[in-house]
Design a protein around this motif. Structure first.
Motif, PDB file in Angstrom:
ATOM      1  N   PRO A 177       0.812  -1.219   0.000  1.00  0.00           N
ATOM      2  CA  PRO A 177       0.000   0.000   0.000  1.00  0.00           C
ATOM      3  C   PRO A 177       0.842   1.264   0.000  1.00  0.00           C
ATOM      4  CG  PRO A 177       0.111  -0.894   2.215  1.00  0.00           C
ATOM      5  CD  PRO A 177       0.855  -1.857   1.329  1.00  0.00           C
ATOM      6  N   LYS A 178       0.156   2.369  -0.172  1.00  0.00           N
ATOM      7  CA  LYS A 178       0.770   3.690  -0.167  1.00  0.00           C
ATOM      8  C   LYS A 178       1.486   3.941   1.163  1.00  0.00           C
ATOM      9  CE  LYS A 178      -0.470   8.506  -1.176  1.00  0.00           C
ATOM     10  NZ  LYS A 178      -1.588   9.399  -1.568  1.00  0.00           N
ATOM     11  N   TYR A 235      -7.884 -14.240   4.397  1.00  0.00           N
ATOM     12  CA  TYR A 235      -7.142 -13.388   5.325  1.00  0.00           C
ATOM     13  C   TYR A 235      -7.024 -11.981   4.760  1.00  0.00           C
ATOM     14  CZ  TYR A 235      -3.366 -14.473   2.055  1.00  0.00           C
ATOM     15  OH  TYR A 235      -2.618 -14.635   0.910  1.00  0.00           O
ATOM     16  N   HIS A 236      -6.735 -11.046   5.652  1.00  0.00           N
ATOM     17  CA  HIS A 236      -6.615  -9.644   5.251  1.00  0.00           C
ATOM     18  C   HIS A 236      -5.594  -8.951   6.146  1.00  0.00           C
ATOM     19  CE1 HIS A 236      -7.769  -5.751   3.662  1.00  0.00           C
ATOM     20  NE2 HIS A 236      -7.934  -5.298   4.882  1.00  0.00           N
ATOM     21  N   LEU A 237      -4.732  -8.166   5.539  1.00  0.00           N
ATOM     22  CA  LEU A 237      -3.719  -7.409   6.275  1.00  0.00           C
ATOM     23  C   LEU A 237      -4.031  -5.927   6.191  1.00  0.00           C
ATOM     24  CD1 LEU A 237      -0.658  -9.472   5.219  1.00  0.00           C
ATOM     25  CD2 LEU A 237      -0.879  -8.587   7.529  1.00  0.00           C
ATOM     26  N   SER A 238      -3.882  -5.227   7.316  1.00  0.00           N
ATOM     27  CA  SER A 238      -4.136  -3.795   7.336  1.00  0.00           C
ATOM     28  C   SER A 238      -3.295  -3.134   8.410  1.00  0.00           C
ATOM     29  CB  SER A 238      -5.628  -3.506   7.597  1.00  0.00           C
ATOM     30  OG  SER A 238      -6.009  -4.007   8.868  1.00  0.00           O
ATOM     31  N   LYS A 292      -3.715   1.473  12.577  1.00  0.00           N
ATOM     32  CA  LYS A 292      -3.156   2.524  13.420  1.00  0.00           C
ATOM     33  C   LYS A 292      -1.643   2.408  13.425  1.00  0.00           C
ATOM     34  CE  LYS A 292      -3.910  -0.263  17.612  1.00  0.00           C
ATOM     35  NZ  LYS A 292      -4.522  -0.266  18.970  1.00  0.00           N
ATOM     36  N   PRO A 293      -0.927   3.516  13.644  1.00  0.00           N
ATOM     37  CA  PRO A 293       0.532   3.484  13.622  1.00  0.00           C
ATOM     38  C   PRO A 293       1.087   2.484  14.635  1.00  0.00           C
ATOM     39  CG  PRO A 293      -0.284   5.748  13.644  1.00  0.00           C
ATOM     40  CD  PRO A 293      -1.462   4.855  13.889  1.00  0.00           C
ATOM     41  N   GLY A 294       2.088   1.731  14.197  1.00  0.00           N
ATOM     42  CA  GLY A 294       2.740   0.805  15.108  1.00  0.00           C
ATOM     43  C   GLY A 294       2.085  -0.553  15.201  1.00  0.00           C
ATOM     44  N   THR A 295       1.039  -0.803  14.389  1.00  0.00           N
ATOM     45  CA  THR A 295       0.359  -2.091  14.443  1.00  0.00           C
ATOM     46  C   THR A 295       0.037  -2.575  13.027  1.00  0.00           C
ATOM     47  OG1 THR A 295      -0.659  -1.595  16.577  1.00  0.00           O
ATOM     48  CG2 THR A 295      -1.630  -3.376  15.304  1.00  0.00           C
TER      49      THR A 295
END
Length: 439
Positions: free
Chosen positions: A80-81, A210-213, A216-219
């Protein structure tokens, strides 16, 4: 190289760029010398530039960047961006990215912003891992000090998550006591800047997707979906499920056309939508909630289609198409008919079940189940397949597709294959429930 007289063949050689070597659009010449046979010379068409700073930080500036195994080869990593990489070389407008000491990927250079000289190289620390049960999913939260590229690889026991530019310094792995889906999580440092997280799932449960996201910062959050709880017999196995139908392509009123065009001028988007509407009716009669990615002639961008499916938490994604051939391909080289495409391992059983139904019911040449790096098949969150029902460019198959009885037969066949896939999962769930009761 021009072959040496009396010794024809292909000659290969290599040179490793050394510290201190300099070149700015320099020509490349090859010379092969033999004491008895003389010399052979050749000059490359391209030029060579040695970057003053061998590893430069670049950042993805588009919504999504797609990495290939080599220039013009297959995609294998999608980022991602905002993700940062190390630029290690270029070929024309292509960027070679150093993922690790031994792995590289090639990207379209237009997807990146080159950071200023001296900008810090990407690096992260993996500090902790926690799991949280969430309905039919389990969330795995990975504490990372910054956003880094990653690669998901399915295994016989679950999934492996490869984290690039990352050092593991894990103080704890905390499991949700209410979750039975995740059996075990392990990690190891593969190399100086690559960390591998291995996830073992419960063999009694089916990994649905499955999905990756990075919410929030740091996770970094990896969501693992287990199979939806299917309605008990004698209820329809479709009851309560959300099936997403994607009528491939979009209708256009002037060239360039989107999709195949038949000899009579039939546009593929029109046929795909007609088929989707019949299949929608069949599925709804079975108790499914059905969502179409487009319901008319609206223009739906390619990457919006899988996004629509995920935002609506689809349980199954079916992309409906009819085939064509690129220029220069002999249409009569072999029999042409139906084919079923998948990408992820968890989508293969669905592809196989639908293919068996086509083979049984559709009297067209069988082109089999096929792995394909297709955008709509690459969606990882649910079983997803792309169906090529026929070749619109052949007059006899165009005539079939224009007949409502054949479209109904196709819809009934897709329904049958999807139902068989779900019934197999329902049997597994019934057996597991019986075993749990007996224990």
């Amino acid at each position: 190289l021009t072959s040496l007289e009396g010794s024809p063949g292909l000659y290969r050689g290599s040179y490793q760029i050394q510290p201190g070597d300099k070149a700015n659009e320099a020509g490349i010449k090859f010379i092969l010398e033999h004491k008895q046979l003389g010399k052979a010379k050749a000059e490359a068409k391209g030029t060579l530039t040695i970057l003053s700073e061998p590893f430069r930080t670049v950042e993805v500036s588009t919504d999504l960047a797609q990495g290939e195994t080599g220039p013009g080869n297959s995609f294998f990593i999608f980022v991602p961006k905002g993700t940062r990489f190390l630029l290690s070389g270029r070929e024309g407008k292509r960027f070679r990215i150093a993922l690790s000491e031994t792995e590289t990927a090639w990207f379209d250079g237009g997807a990146f912003q080159i950071m200023p000289d001296g900008f810090p190289h990407p690096q992260a620390v993996l500090s902790h891992i926690t799991t949280i049960s969430s309905g039919t999913s389990t969330l795995i939260n990975l504490g990372l000090s910054s956003q880094i590229p990653y690669l998901v690889e399915p295994t016989s026991e679950g999934l492996q998550l490869k984290l690039f530019y990352t050092r593991g310094h894990i103080g704890s792995i905390v499991y949700d006591t209410h979750d039975s889906f995740i059996q075990n999580i392990q990690w190891k440092q593969l190399s100086r800047q690559t960390c591998l997280v291995s996830i073992q799932t419960n063999p009694k449960d089916t990994l649905w997707g499955y999905h990756l996201s990075s919410s929030k910062p740091g996770t970094l959050t990896l969501e693992l979906r287990r199979a939806p709880r299917l309605a008990p017999v004698p209820k329809s196995v479709f009851k309560g499920l959300t099936i997403v139908l994607d009528p491939g392509h979009s209708t256009r009123t002037a060239p360039p056309w989107d999709g195949a065009i038949g000899p009579l001028g039939t546009q593929e988007p029109t046929i795909n939508l007609l088929l989707a509407q019949i299949l929608k009716t069949f599925l709804e009669k079975e108790g499914a909630n059905v969502l179409l990615t487009r319901s008319g002639e609206e223009e739906i961008p390619l990457y919006d289609r899988p996004r629509i499916a995920w935002e609506n938490r689809g349980d199954i994604f079916l992309s409906l198409h009819n085939n064509a051939l690129p220029d220069g391909v002999n249409p009569f080289e072999k029999p042409r008919g139906f084919s079923i495409f998948y990408y992820h391992l968890h989508s293969l059983p669905l592809a196989q079940a639908i293919h068996r139904a086509y083979f049984k019911n559709i009297r067209l040449p069988d082109e089999g189940v096929r792995y394909g790096s297709l955008a709509v098949a690459r969606m990882s969150q649910m079983p997803a397949v792309l169906l090529e029902s026929a070749y619109l460019i052949f007059p006899d198959q165009e005539e079939l597709l224009l007949n409502s009885w054949f479209r109904r037969k196709l819809a009934a066949t897709i329904l049958e294959g999807t139902k068989n896939f779900l019934e197999k999962e329902r049997i597994k769930q019934i057996r597991n429930a019986g075993n749990s009761t007996s224990q």
